[in-house]
Design a protein around this motif. Structure first.
Motif, short mmCIF file in Angstrom:
data_model
loop_
_atom_site.label_atom_id
_atom_site.label_comp_id
_atom_site.label_asym_id
_atom_site.label_seq_id
_atom_site.Cartn_x
_atom_site.Cartn_y
_atom_site.Cartn_z
N SER A 39 -38.92 49.86 19.75
CA SER A 39 -37.97 50.94 19.98
C SER A 39 -36.81 50.45 20.84
O SER A 39 -35.68 50.90 20.68
CB SER A 39 -38.65 52.14 20.63
OG SER A 39 -39.20 51.77 21.87
N ALA A 43 -32.50 50.25 19.01
CA ALA A 43 -31.24 50.77 19.51
C ALA A 43 -30.81 49.95 20.72
O ALA A 43 -31.24 50.21 21.83
CB ALA A 43 -31.37 52.24 19.87
N SER A 46 -26.83 51.72 24.64
CA SER A 46 -27.35 52.74 25.56
C SER A 46 -26.31 53.84 25.75
O SER A 46 -25.13 53.65 25.45
CB SER A 46 -27.67 52.11 26.92
OG SER A 46 -26.48 51.75 27.59
N CYS A 47 -26.77 54.97 26.27
CA CYS A 47 -25.83 56.06 26.57
C CYS A 47 -24.81 55.60 27.61
O CYS A 47 -23.66 56.02 27.58
CB CYS A 47 -26.57 57.29 27.07
SG CYS A 47 -27.25 58.29 25.74
N ALA A 83 -21.91 49.74 17.90
CA ALA A 83 -22.88 50.55 17.14
C ALA A 83 -22.89 50.05 15.70
O ALA A 83 -22.41 50.72 14.79
CB ALA A 83 -22.50 52.02 17.21
N SER A 87 -29.75 52.37 13.86
CA SER A 87 -30.34 52.86 15.12
C SER A 87 -29.29 52.99 16.21
O SER A 87 -29.31 53.95 16.97
CB SER A 87 -31.45 51.92 15.58
OG SER A 87 -32.51 51.93 14.67
N ASP A 88 -28.39 52.02 16.28
CA ASP A 88 -27.31 52.09 17.27
C ASP A 88 -26.41 53.29 17.01
O ASP A 88 -26.02 53.99 17.94
CB ASP A 88 -26.45 50.82 17.23
CG ASP A 88 -27.12 49.62 17.84
OD1 ASP A 88 -28.07 49.79 18.63
OD2 ASP A 88 -26.69 48.49 17.53
N LYS A 90 -27.18 56.08 15.45
CA LYS A 90 -27.91 57.30 15.78
C LYS A 90 -27.97 57.50 17.30
O LYS A 90 -27.83 58.62 17.79
CB LYS A 90 -29.31 57.27 15.18
CG LYS A 90 -29.30 57.45 13.68
CD LYS A 90 -30.70 57.32 13.09
CE LYS A 90 -30.61 57.45 11.58
NZ LYS A 90 -31.90 57.23 10.93
N ALA A 91 -28.21 56.43 18.03
CA ALA A 91 -28.27 56.52 19.49
C ALA A 91 -26.91 56.90 20.06
O ALA A 91 -26.83 57.76 20.95
CB ALA A 91 -28.74 55.18 20.08
N ALA A 94 -26.24 60.57 19.34
CA ALA A 94 -27.01 61.45 20.22
C ALA A 94 -26.38 61.52 21.61
O ALA A 94 -26.31 62.60 22.22
CB ALA A 94 -28.46 60.98 20.31
N CYS A 95 -25.90 60.40 22.11
CA CYS A 95 -25.24 60.38 23.42
C CYS A 95 -23.95 61.20 23.40
O CYS A 95 -23.68 61.98 24.30
CB CYS A 95 -24.91 58.94 23.83
SG CYS A 95 -26.36 57.94 24.15
N CYS A 131 -27.36 63.90 13.91
CA CYS A 131 -27.45 62.46 14.14
C CYS A 131 -28.54 61.79 13.28
O CYS A 131 -28.44 60.61 13.00
CB CYS A 131 -27.69 62.16 15.62
SG CYS A 131 -26.35 62.73 16.69
#
Length: 135
Positions: A39, A43, A46-47, A83, A87-88, A90-91, A94-95, A131
């Motif tokens: 996991s 991603a 990071s936020c 990104a 996964s990047d 989507k992360a 979300a942020c 997302c």
């Protein structure tokens, strides 16, 4: 002599037990790391990265108009490059979604931000974007 031999045997057994427990703990730690690692690898963004990239856009997104500042567009471009995997993306989505929900951003300016900066993003900068559908 008999007591000293018993003490030596007890000491040897105790050392052996400590080594066995330590090896077991190391194996458990390795197993936990391996379970958590995918996991973390999925991603890499990071936020904090997303926030840093888009922080020059905040004033524009809250009360701006017209073209966004060049520092903002540079951040959008940096975010797009960072990104790169699903996964990047989507992360990052979300942020952005979370931040947009907490701040009073102009939704239309947020949606138009990438195109106003000349950057093609694979997702919309919006608090209502799904997302999980980003690929």
């Amino acid at each position: 002599m008999h007591t000293s031999r018993l003490s030596t045997n007890s000491l040897t057994m105790a050392k052996s037990s400590i080594v066995t427990v330590a090896a077991g703990a190391a194996a458990m730690a390795t197993l936990l790391l391996l379970l958590l690692l995918p996991s973390a690898i999925e991603a890499a963004i990071s936020c904090n990265d997303v926030t840093n990239d888009l922080s020059p856009c905040l004033n524009y997104l809250v009360s701006g108009s017209g073209k966004p500042p060049s520092s903002c567009c540079s951040g959008v471009s940096t975010l797009k490059s960072a990104a790169s995997t699903s996964s990047d993306k989507k992360a990052a989505c979300a942020c952005i979604k979370s931040a947009a929900g907490q701040l009073n951003v102009n939704e239309q300016l947020a949606k138009d931000l990438p195109s106003n900066c000349g950057v093609k993003m694979s997702f919309t900068l919006s608090p209502d974007v799904d997302c999980s559908k980003i690929g």
